[in-house]
Design a protein around this motif. Structure first.
Motif: not given
Length: 122
Positions: A27-28, A73, A76
């Protein structure tokens, strides 16, 4: 399934700095509430800092000003920048994550946890 892999732990002298990383897969980081915990030998695990989905941060009172939690982001990855390290910062540091946020400093509420990275300050 969220996987977390910490790195960056090392042995440093008092006054030094380290940056811990927690690489996230599955997932991020923008979808997760994330936190750093630490556990010293013979002591209970304690919350160090947390960051929510929007990037808002929370710190254990005694650590604010020396430690900075952040996330990238694009990579990650979650980070913990630790400055002015003291011998009492010696501990295993753990990254934790969950999709829901509640009491940030309660380790058991995080369903996803890394294996830890050792920080030793002498």
């Amino acid at each position: 399934h969220v996987q977390l892999v910490e790195s960056g732990g090392n042995s440093v002298q008092a006054g030094g700095s380290l940056r811990l990383s927690c690489e996230v897969s599955g997932y991020t980081v923008s979808e997760l509430y994330m936190a750093w915990f630490r556990q010293a030998p013979g002591k209970e695990r304690e919350g160090v800092a947390a960051i929510d989905k929007s990037g808002a941060t929370t710190y254990a009172g005694s650590l604010a000003g020396r430690f900075t939690i952040s996330k990238d982001n694009a990579k990650n990855t979650l980070y913990l920048q630790m400055n002015s390290l003291k011998p009492e910062d010696t501990a295993m540091y753990y990254c934790a994550a969950d999709f829901a946020g509640a009491n940030w400093c309660v380790y058991r509420q995080y369903n996803y946890r890394g294996q830890g990275t050792q920080v030793t300050v002498s």
